[in-house]
Design a protein around this motif. Structure first.
Motif, short mmCIF file in Angstrom:
data_model
loop_
_atom_site.label_atom_id
_atom_site.label_comp_id
_atom_site.label_asym_id
_atom_site.label_seq_id
_atom_site.Cartn_x
_atom_site.Cartn_y
_atom_site.Cartn_z
N SER A 59 -1.80 -0.26 -2.01
CA SER A 59 -0.91 -1.30 -2.53
C SER A 59 0.52 -0.77 -2.66
N LEU A 62 2.17 -0.93 0.79
CA LEU A 62 2.66 -2.27 1.13
C LEU A 62 3.95 -2.56 0.36
N TYR A 252 4.13 2.07 9.80
CA TYR A 252 3.17 1.12 9.25
C TYR A 252 2.12 0.75 10.30
N GLU A 296 4.62 -8.24 -4.58
CA GLU A 296 3.39 -7.60 -4.11
C GLU A 296 2.27 -7.84 -5.12
#
Lengths: 347, 286
Positions: A59, A62, A252, A296
């Motif tokens: 997380s 991201l 990524y 997020e």
């Protein structure tokens, strides 16, 4: 005679020695804000390792990508006042160039990410000289067009796998010491890219170049009259705002193990970056970070909630609408208006 | 050779429908300097209204078009008061984001309700066959209705009081206000009209091609290209621009795969913006 001429020239500033780079760096180092960025970056970097928490790593990864996107988008929207709707094209194209080099030509990952970044920046500069002649809404439309056109091009481009994209095999991670180490390495690199994005935002905001860019954002004609070389400055900031997202894109997608056109050039992600930026506060350095982390959190909450999982887009849209209509300055703008003294510490 | 000609003529027929979509966009831009980024979503709304009307009543989709017009107008006025009114006169970023937020909300709700699977309005009309080439009846009918819509819009804008009020507000809002025109309400009406036109074009497109909730994006891009070709804020130019785009697509179809169409459109878009910022068809000053 010669004395007076030299005085004239000195007055005009031509002979004024440029401030040495070291002195410039020292000036920044005395301020608290850059150190805040460094400390924040280090904390984000080591937290999942210290806590030994892989889901936290995912997380945070991201979130770091989001911060990179939002913060570089801020250079265009917040500083220069140009709405780049197709900002995801940097991320996707950088990802494609980097992953292609890393898999097909077995180039070192960091090197291919950098090549992706430089390539995208160069392309952005050339494109920028053209489309940045458009202003306001026209420019915004053109950026959507750039993204859609490159999306269509990559979908038809066979060396990059066309519509199916590029899949990475496990061997691709061998040079990094296996998949396990590879994922951690990608994570650290992306966090570094995030930190660099924030330092870049800060450095531009406090530089003379940044002053020119901010002037363009306020009133472009006035800036041009006062001697800001607007076409070149705009192309440069457009090109700069593409570099780090492209590098992050390569890392990524390399980490994800797959890159395909619909995922790489997803206009929704582009808009999500705008939502984060507006949520945190456009034109500030801290805003995109807060916006990205909040978004997020919100996103993962919505994805896992029973009732809202289908309505993620609706809620993001409603959030954006409320911000635009009622809090156009975002969280940081609101905070700065309430507590003006914070401006001394945060940017 | 005749094949290319047939392809171009078909392109012109479909292009007239793009023209209607672009008229809606350009009307809103011309009156209030707002680029409506929810245009694509609204086109999709028009498609679904026709789809459900046809499925529920079983009548020809063409009878649904007046209903689509009314639904579109009401939706447009609601949208105006909800999200556009507050951003008029603010930086362009704000109106772009406000209408885009709306786009996300509509698309999100539509996806939740109807998923993203393809839909199709069942319809068949006898076509016209010349030698080996058949022009489908639906394409001809759509072009006729598009032309009629454009004509009605022209009559409305030039020969009715509300239409004249819209043109007055477009040319100078302060002066219109001084002359006793309630400009906010006129803006709402113009926005409603623009949205209604988008809905009608969506309704017509639904009789031509299958569609999904997400088809709006492609037609929105086409609307932008057409708008720019015709000159922003110029409804008459929009129809000509639509026909021009249709011709270009018709010309390109025999030679390039369909997936290259967006690239051609985009190149056309940027080149027109650079070379003719006022549009190719703007003979008069807007």
């Amino acid at each position: 005679m010669s004395n007076s001429v030299s005085q004239e020239v000195a007055k005009a500033g031509t002979f004024k020695p440029r401030r040495a780079l070291a002195e410039e760096l020292l000036r920044h180092a005395r301020r608290p804000f850059p150190w805040l960025i460094v400390v924040f970056t280090v904390i984000v970097g080591v937290a999942p390792n210290v806590l030994d928490d892989v889901s936290l790593r995912e997380s945070l990864l991201l979130a770091a990508v989001y911060v990179t996107l939002a913060s570089n988008l801020n250079l265009m929207i917040g500083y220069a006042g140009y709405v780049n709707f197709g900002n995801i094209v940097f991320f996707g194209l950088g990802g494609y160039i980097g992953v292609y080099l890393a898999t097909t030509w077995h180039v070192n990952l960091v090197l291919s990410a950098l090549i992706g970044g430089v390539g995208v920046s160069a392309l952005a500069y050339l494109f920028g000289l053209g489309i940045l002649r458009l202003r306001g809404a026209f420019f915004a439309l053109a950026t959507i067009g750039v993204n859609e056109a490159i999306h269509a091009f990559v979908t038809n481009f066979e060396p990059w796998g066309g519509a199916t994209g590029i899949y990475l095999s496990m061997d691709a991670y061998e040079p990094l010491g296996g998949p396990m180490n590879g994922l951690w390495l990608c994570y650290y690199l992306i966090v570094v890219v995030m930190g660099l994005s924030l330092l870049l935002s800060y450095a531009i905001k406090t530089s003379k170049f940044g002053l020119g860019i901010l002037a363009i954002g306020q009133n472009e004609d006035a800036a041009a009259v006062l001697g800001v070389p607007t076409p070149r400055y705009k192309a440069i900031i457009y090109s700069i705002s593409g570099f780090l997202p492209a590098v992050a894109g390569c890392l990524y997608f390399f980490k994800s193990g797959i890159i395909e056109p619909n995922g790489a050039f997803d206009l929704t992600t582009s808009i999500e970056a705008i939502v984060m930026l507006m949520l945190g506060g456009a034109g500030t350095v801290t805003g995109p970070v807060i916006g990205a982390f909040l978004y997020e959190e919100l996103r993962s909450f919505l994805l896992f909630s029973e009732t809202f999982s289908h309505l993620q887009l609706v809620l993001a849209g409603a959030l954006l609408l409320v911000i635009v209509l009622f809090v156009p300055g975002g969280l940081m703008g609101w905070l700065f208006a309430r507590v003006p003294r914070l401006r001394k510490w945060l940017q | 050779m005749i094949g290319i000609l047939a392809s171009v003529i078909d392109g012109v027929l479909v292009g007239a429908v793009y023209g209607v979509a672009a008229m809606g966009l350009t009307l809103i831009w011309g009156v209030m300097n707002v680029i409506n980024l929810s245009h694509g979503a609204i086109i999709v709304l028009g498609m679904f209204v026709v789809y459900f009307l046809t499925n529920a009543t079983g009548v020809s989709p063409y009878y649904g078009i007046p209903i689509v017009l009314v639904v579109g107008f009401v939706a447009g006025v609601v949208i105006y008061w909800m999200s556009v009114n507050r951003v008029i006169g603010r930086p362009i970023l704000m109106s772009l984001l406000a209408t885009f937020a709306l786009n996300m909300i509509i698309i999100g709700l539509a996806t939740a309700a109807w998923t993203t699977s393809p839909y199709n309005v069942p319809i068949s009309l006898p076509g016209i066959t010349i030698q080996n080439y058949t022009f489908t009846g639906t394409h001809i009918m759509a072009a006729v209705i598009a032309g009629a819509t454009a004509g009605l819009l022209y009559l409305f804008l030039h020969y009715t009081r509300p239409g004249k009020a819209i043109r007055a507000v477009a040319s100078n809002r302060e002066a219109a206000e001084l002359n006793g025109i309630p400009t906010r309400r006129v803006l709402a009406m113009a926005f409603g009209l623009g949205v209604a036109l988008a809905c009608v074009s969506g309704a017509l497109i639904s009789t031509l091609f299958p569609f999904t909730v997400l088809s709006g994006g492609a037609y929105q891009l086409k609307s932008f290209v057409v708008t720019v070709l015709g000159g922003l804020g110029n409804p008459a130019g929009a129809l000509l621009g639509g026909i021009a785009l249709g011709m270009v697509e018709g010309l390109a179809t025999p030679f390039t795969p369909v997936s290259w169409t967006p690239i051609i459109e985009f190149v056309l878009f940027v080149l027109t913006l650079m070379a003719f910022p006022r549009g190719i068809f703007s003979f008069t000053r807007p």
